[in-house]
Design an enzyme around this catalytic site. Structure first.
Site, PDB file in Angstrom:
ATOM      1  N   HIS A  38       0.818  -1.218   0.000  1.00 22.56           N
ATOM      2  CA  HIS A  38       0.000   0.000   0.000  1.00 22.56           C
ATOM      3  C   HIS A  38       0.851   1.268   0.000  1.00 22.56           C
ATOM      4  CE1 HIS A  38      -2.023  -3.245   2.358  1.00 22.56           C
ATOM      5  NE2 HIS A  38      -2.971  -3.002   1.485  1.00 22.56           N
ATOM      6  N   CYS A  94       2.971  -1.526  -4.581  1.00 28.20           N
ATOM      7  CA  CYS A  94       2.381  -1.924  -5.861  1.00 28.20           C
ATOM      8  C   CYS A  94       2.553  -0.792  -6.869  1.00 28.20           C
ATOM      9  CB  CYS A  94       0.897  -2.230  -5.675  1.00 28.20           C
ATOM     10  SG  CYS A  94       0.038  -2.575  -7.221  1.00 28.20           S
ATOM     11  N   GLU A 139      -2.934   3.211   2.026  1.00 32.40           N
ATOM     12  CA  GLU A 139      -2.658   3.642   0.648  1.00 32.40           C
ATOM     13  C   GLU A 139      -3.017   5.109   0.459  1.00 32.40           C
ATOM     14  OE1 GLU A 139      -4.759   3.343  -3.670  1.00 32.40           O
ATOM     15  OE2 GLU A 139      -4.681   1.465  -2.547  1.00 32.40           O
ATOM     16  N   CYS A 181      -7.190   0.162 -10.012  1.00 32.54           N
ATOM     17  CA  CYS A 181      -6.437  -0.976 -10.544  1.00 32.54           C
ATOM     18  C   CYS A 181      -7.318  -1.812 -11.466  1.00 32.54           C
ATOM     19  CB  CYS A 181      -5.934  -1.813  -9.369  1.00 32.54           C
ATOM     20  SG  CYS A 181      -5.246  -3.399  -9.828  1.00 32.54           S
ATOM     21  N   SER A 187      -9.289  -5.844   4.576  1.00 30.50           N
ATOM     22  CA  SER A 187      -8.891  -5.595   3.187  1.00 30.50           C
ATOM     23  C   SER A 187      -9.956  -4.781   2.466  1.00 30.50           C
ATOM     24  CB  SER A 187      -8.673  -6.927   2.460  1.00 30.50           C
ATOM     25  OG  SER A 187      -8.662  -6.753   1.058  1.00 30.50           O
ATOM     26  N   SER A 188      -9.567  -3.617   1.949  1.00 30.42           N
ATOM     27  CA  SER A 188     -10.518  -2.746   1.260  1.00 30.42           C
ATOM     28  C   SER A 188     -11.122  -3.416   0.036  1.00 30.42           C
ATOM     29  CB  SER A 188      -9.823  -1.443   0.845  1.00 30.42           C
ATOM     30  OG  SER A 188     -10.690  -0.631   0.086  1.00 30.42           O
ATOM     31  N   ASN A 189     -10.277  -4.052  -0.785  1.00 27.42           N
ATOM     32  CA  ASN A 189     -10.808  -4.647  -2.020  1.00 27.42           C
ATOM     33  C   ASN A 189     -11.725  -5.829  -1.718  1.00 27.42           C
ATOM     34  OD1 ASN A 189      -9.362  -7.406  -2.887  1.00 27.42           O
ATOM     35  ND2 ASN A 189      -7.825  -6.138  -1.876  1.00 27.42           N
ATOM     36  N   SER A 244      -5.579 -10.138  -1.889  1.00 22.03           N
ATOM     37  CA  SER A 244      -4.521 -10.564  -0.966  1.00 22.03           C
ATOM     38  C   SER A 244      -4.735 -11.978  -0.433  1.00 22.03           C
ATOM     39  CB  SER A 244      -4.438  -9.586   0.222  1.00 22.03           C
ATOM     40  OG  SER A 244      -4.132  -8.288  -0.217  1.00 22.03           O
TER      41      SER A 244
END
Length: 273
Positions: A70, A92, A122, A185, A213-215, A257
């Site tokens: 991040h 990333c 991030e 992304c 985890s955000s995603n 992740s």
């Protein structure tokens, strides 16, 4: 129980890259969790002696420090450099991009707007590269901002493209000059589209990933829109057999992740129900 996977799921390019970097740098420490998956963090510590430092002071005790996927703030990075720490950058590339954009646009006099969660590492890192920065979580927060004549917009990499598009469209109508950078992304977009598609078909959805985890949370949110019986779990131990009573098709997806070994264990347990 019949199982069907989303067309796109699991480890993204940035996470795969970071894991390889960590495995090649045994005895190093990561400044903050390398990725948002506690099980994989535990594996790296056990098998490769890659420890986790949660503060700058703690990280400085090590000769080698791995920068998390991040990213970190510009100031923290400078402190590590001045401490003559061996810095191994696992940020990333899709996160490095908005950092660079924010720095450049700030130098050119633009007010920066970041669509993201202000508590996410991030977003904190990206914001640190700008001078006049506002972070918004939704379109309503944009409506209450005092905007300058020149504005640049970027997004947290894991946000929903649909929401970013609406914010961008409104912003264009509000200012004289607007620079819009779609920094979401591509893997995020593909995974979100795939879970949207599968959740319309499945009787039950299981989303596998870190609850911080955000995603992964975005995938869960999308799945829940079309499949009310959607569950977010970190591993197979959190599965409740009663979820599957009267169900025929279980859809599975996983956050960026989430390692394959956890996904496989989840699949095996569900198929045995």
């Amino acid at each position: 129980m019949k199982v069907k996977f989303a067309k796109k799921y699991g480890f993204c390019f940035g996470v795969k890259r970071a894991i390889r970097i960590a495995e090649r740098n045994q005895h190093a420490t990561t400044f903050g969790p390398l990725i948002h998956n506690s099980r994989e963090i535990e594996r790296l510590q056990k098998d490769f002696d890659v420890s986790l430092s949660r503060s700058l002071e703690e990280a400085q005790k090590f000769k080698s420090v791995i920068v998390r996927t991040h990213g970190i703030t510009k100031d923290d990075l400078q402190v590590l450099k001045e401490h003559h720490t061996h810095i191994i950058d696992a940020t990333c590339p899709f996160v490095t991009k908005p950092q660079q954009i924010v720095e450049k646009m700030s130098q050119e006099g633009y007010q920066i707007i970041i669509f993201g969660d202000n508590s996410h590492p991030e977003v904190k890192g990206v914001a640190s590269y700008g001078d006049d920065v506002a972070i918004i979580a939704n379109i309503d927060e944009l409506k209450h901002l005092t905007l300058k004549k020149k504005v640049a917009l970027v997004s947290q990499t894991t946000k929903q493209p649909e929401h970013f598009g609406k914010i961008a469209a409104l912003l264009v109508s509000l200012v004289n000059e607007c620079r819009i950078f779609n920094t979401i992304c591509s893997a995020t977009f593909e995974n979100q589209f795939a879970v949207d598609e599968l959740s319309r078909e499945a009787d039950i959805m299981v989303i596998v990933g870190g609850k911080n985890s955000s995603n992964t949370k975005q995938l869960f949110k999308i799945a829940k829109e079309y499949c009310t019986d959607s569950y977010l779990i970190e591993d197979e131990n959190e599965i409740d057999n009663t979820w599957f009573v009267g169900k025929e098709l279980c859809g599975i997806t996983a956050g960026a992740s989430t390692p394959d070994w956890i996904i496989s264990r989840v699949q095996e347990k569900i198929e045995q129900i």
